[in-house]
Scaffold this active site. Structure first.
Site, PDB file in Angstrom:
ATOM      1  N   ASN A  48       0.871  -1.076  -0.085  1.00 28.20           N
ATOM      2  CA  ASN A  48       0.104   0.068  -0.090  1.00 28.20           C
ATOM      3  C   ASN A  48       0.768   1.246   0.137  1.00 28.20           C
ATOM      4  O   ASN A  48       0.250   2.501   0.444  1.00 28.20           O
ATOM      5  CB  ASN A  48      -1.061   0.044   1.363  1.00 28.20           C
ATOM      6  CG  ASN A  48      -1.903  -1.082   1.088  1.00 28.20           C
ATOM      7  OD1 ASN A  48      -2.459  -1.511   0.050  1.00 28.20           O
ATOM      8  ND2 ASN A  48      -2.214  -1.519   2.243  1.00 28.20           N
ATOM      9  N   HIS A 134     -14.276  -1.190   6.202  1.00 30.21           N
ATOM     10  CA  HIS A 134     -13.302  -2.069   6.841  1.00 30.21           C
ATOM     11  C   HIS A 134     -13.553  -2.653   7.939  1.00 30.21           C
ATOM     12  O   HIS A 134     -14.180  -2.426   8.799  1.00 30.21           O
ATOM     13  CB  HIS A 134     -12.191  -1.148   7.078  1.00 30.21           C
ATOM     14  CG  HIS A 134     -10.743  -1.807   7.460  1.00 30.21           C
ATOM     15  ND1 HIS A 134     -10.183  -2.140   8.775  1.00 30.21           N
ATOM     16  CD2 HIS A 134      -9.719  -2.515   6.777  1.00 30.21           C
ATOM     17  CE1 HIS A 134      -9.300  -2.824   8.822  1.00 30.21           C
ATOM     18  NE2 HIS A 134      -8.701  -2.866   7.387  1.00 30.21           N
ATOM     19  N   GLU A 175     -15.958   4.591   3.706  1.00 30.28           N
ATOM     20  CA  GLU A 175     -14.644   4.873   3.688  1.00 30.28           C
ATOM     21  C   GLU A 175     -14.467   5.969   2.489  1.00 30.28           C
ATOM     22  O   GLU A 175     -15.303   5.864   1.687  1.00 30.28           O
ATOM     23  CB  GLU A 175     -13.617   3.493   3.133  1.00 30.28           C
ATOM     24  CG  GLU A 175     -13.620   2.434   4.345  1.00 30.28           C
ATOM     25  CD  GLU A 175     -12.834   1.473   3.854  1.00 30.28           C
ATOM     26  OE1 GLU A 175     -11.887   1.608   3.440  1.00 30.28           O
ATOM     27  OE2 GLU A 175     -13.255   0.164   4.347  1.00 30.28           O
ATOM     28  N   SER A 179     -10.738  -0.625  -0.065  1.00 37.02           N
ATOM     29  CA  SER A 179      -9.260  -1.088  -0.037  1.00 37.02           C
ATOM     30  C   SER A 179      -9.325  -2.376  -0.768  1.00 37.02           C
ATOM     31  O   SER A 179      -8.275  -2.819  -1.526  1.00 37.02           O
ATOM     32  CB  SER A 179      -8.797  -1.384   1.382  1.00 37.02           C
ATOM     33  OG  SER A 179      -9.665  -2.507   2.251  1.00 37.02           O
ATOM     34  N   ASP A 203     -13.377   7.289   6.748  1.00 37.91           N
ATOM     35  CA  ASP A 203     -11.847   6.641   7.091  1.00 37.91           C
ATOM     36  C   ASP A 203     -11.132   6.754   5.578  1.00 37.91           C
ATOM     37  O   ASP A 203     -11.554   5.932   4.646  1.00 37.91           O
ATOM     38  CB  ASP A 203     -12.209   5.134   7.165  1.00 37.91           C
ATOM     39  CG  ASP A 203     -10.852   4.486   7.332  1.00 37.91           C
ATOM     40  OD1 ASP A 203      -9.493   5.159   6.832  1.00 37.91           O
ATOM     41  OD2 ASP A 203     -10.622   3.233   7.487  1.00 37.91           O
ATOM     42  N   HIS A 206      -7.090   5.138   2.204  1.00 37.06           N
ATOM     43  CA  HIS A 206      -6.457   4.846   0.830  1.00 37.06           C
ATOM     44  C   HIS A 206      -6.519   5.957   0.010  1.00 37.06           C
ATOM     45  O   HIS A 206      -6.291   5.912  -1.363  1.00 37.06           O
ATOM     46  CB  HIS A 206      -7.110   3.795   0.521  1.00 37.06           C
ATOM     47  CG  HIS A 206      -6.576   2.261   0.995  1.00 37.06           C
ATOM     48  ND1 HIS A 206      -5.618   1.559   0.840  1.00 37.06           N
ATOM     49  CD2 HIS A 206      -7.614   1.791   1.931  1.00 37.06           C
ATOM     50  CE1 HIS A 206      -5.594   0.553   1.875  1.00 37.06           C
ATOM     51  NE2 HIS A 206      -6.620   0.628   2.568  1.00 37.06           N
ATOM     52  N   LYS A 235      -0.378   3.757   4.649  1.00 36.02           N
ATOM     53  CA  LYS A 235      -0.315   3.841   2.924  1.00 36.02           C
ATOM     54  C   LYS A 235       0.676   4.881   2.408  1.00 36.02           C
ATOM     55  O   LYS A 235       1.689   4.633   2.490  1.00 36.02           O
ATOM     56  CB  LYS A 235      -2.058   3.679   2.704  1.00 36.02           C
ATOM     57  CG  LYS A 235      -2.733   2.577   3.001  1.00 36.02           C
ATOM     58  CD  LYS A 235      -3.030   2.450   4.340  1.00 36.02           C
ATOM     59  CE  LYS A 235      -3.810   1.078   4.544  1.00 36.02           C
ATOM     60  NZ  LYS A 235      -4.243   1.007   6.013  1.00 36.02           N
TER      61      LYS A 235
END
Length: 384
Positions: A48, A134, A175, A179, A203, A206, A235
């Site tokens: 990542n 997640h 998110e 992910s 969140d 990424h 990440k």
């Protein structure tokens, strides 16, 4: 006791029978897109480290400088003597960059997510989560006091329906970039649905560093500002840890009551110093994002005709295989040919959705992506 032994033995046997056993594979280092394992070098497509900062000589030097100034560890929890001026400067820099009043540092994104939900939500509240959030968020929802409901993945209409129900104190969590599938949440639509109706949290593990102006993330790209923004450092920052950014009063509440914060040894100040430098690198080294964008175009050009290809505009490229055993077989064959990819299987993803999770980083070059596509094509032609 026999009961514990029997339970453990049965669970491990069942996982093995299902072909879902996970194995730790220690390597000897990762640098410049290559992973070294048992004396062999592999082209690494499973990390990542999107901007290639983890092994950047500039960032390594910054951490070494931090070690020379503050030593190896923080020696205590934040509210004792573990919080230093460099921690404070890191929080201030992140707040100024991303537009928040204050923040709270954690040692991982997992603990930041769980601490936030466990601390803020009571039994009288309702937690609304994207179905594909997640595991840290889902587990916090299942174990927390609030009533949890899940809305269909990226389905703002379903979220709006839930919000119009007679629910108490709704708190929405999504998110920014997911992910496993590499897709982005419809943040503007979620912001509209939550306006004057619910608190909401993103969140953006990424997203920050990769998307938005100067890498400010998915929310900046969408032009929205959630009540709470979680930024993780494992990440694009190339390090580890996380911060929860929010209003000053909410940050103070988390500082007082979030047990993951109160009772954990603070992040080493040397690490905070390195993170402060990584924050500057992300904002000023646009070439890293430009290169990622170029590599994504290359990926599309050479992969789009292969069965299993999924289009995304993020560095996360899920390559859907279907059955777990086939995903493992493909990953194993690719390792034999010098490519390190991880097979992602249930329960991380749904049954029948096992995949190779391919991730691109600024350390890759076009030739490596083209070669990977060629190897996969050969494996399909061989019937694997």
């Amino acid at each position: 006791m026999p009961a514990f032994n029997l339970r453990i033995t049965r669970a491990l046997a069942q996982r093995a029978e299902q072909g879902l056993t996970r194995t730790l594979l220690p390597h000897q280092g990762i640098a410049q897109g290559a992973l070294h394992h048992h004396g062999q070098s592999f082209v690494h497509f499973s990390g990542n480290d999107y901007l290639g900062l983890a092994n950047s000589a500039e960032l390594v030097q910054a951490w070494q400088q931090g070690l020379g100034r503050w030593g190896a560890g923080s020696s205590a929890s934040p509210l004792v003597t573990g919080f230093s001026d460099v921690h404070q400067r890191l929080i201030r820099e992140l707040c100024d960059w991303l537009g928040y009043e204050d923040g709270v540092l954690f040692n991982s994104g997992f603990s930041a997510n769980q601490a936030t939900l466990f601390t803020l939500l009571e039994a009288t509240d309702t937690l609304l989560q994207d179905k594909l959030n997640h595991a840290s968020l889902m587990e916090a929802g299942m174990l927390g006091k609030a009533k949890m409901k899940r809305f269909k993945h990226n389905d703002t209409q379903h979220l709006t329906q839930l919000l119009t129900d007679d629910i108490a104190n709704p708190f929405v969590v999504t998110e920014g970039v997911f992910s496993m599938d590499g897709d982005k949440a419809p943040l503007m639509d979620i912001a509209t649905a939550c306006q004057n109706r619910a608190w909401w949290m993103v969140d953006d593990a990424h997203g920050v560093g990769v998307h938005g102006p100067d890498g400010a993330g998915s929310c900046a790209l969408a032009g929205v500002k959630p009540d709470i923004l979680v930024v993780t450092f494992g990440k694009a920052f190339g390090l580890s840890g996380a911060v929860v950014l929010t209003r000053r009063e909410v940050a103070d509440y988390l500082t007082q009551f979030a047990r993951h914060h109160v009772y954990s040894t603070a992040m080493p100040p040397a690490q905070a110093h390195a993170l402060l430098h990584a924050t500057h690198m992300i904002q000023t080294q646009q070439w890293r994002r430009d290169k990622l964008n170029e590599l994504q175009h290359v990926y599309h050009d050479v992969f789009h005709f292969l069965p299993g290809y999924v289009a995304t505009d993020t560095p996360i490229k899920p390559f859907i295989v279907g059955e777990s055993e086939r995903a493992l077989r493909l990953a194993r064959c690719l390792k034999e040919r010098g490519y390190w990819l991880t097979a992602i299987r249930p329960p991380t993803v749904a049954q029948g959705k096992a995949r190779l999770r391919i991730t691109l980083t600024a350390d890759h070059n076009p030739e490596q992506i083209i070669a990977l596509a060629q190897e996969l094509t050969r494996l399909f032609e061989e019937g694997i």
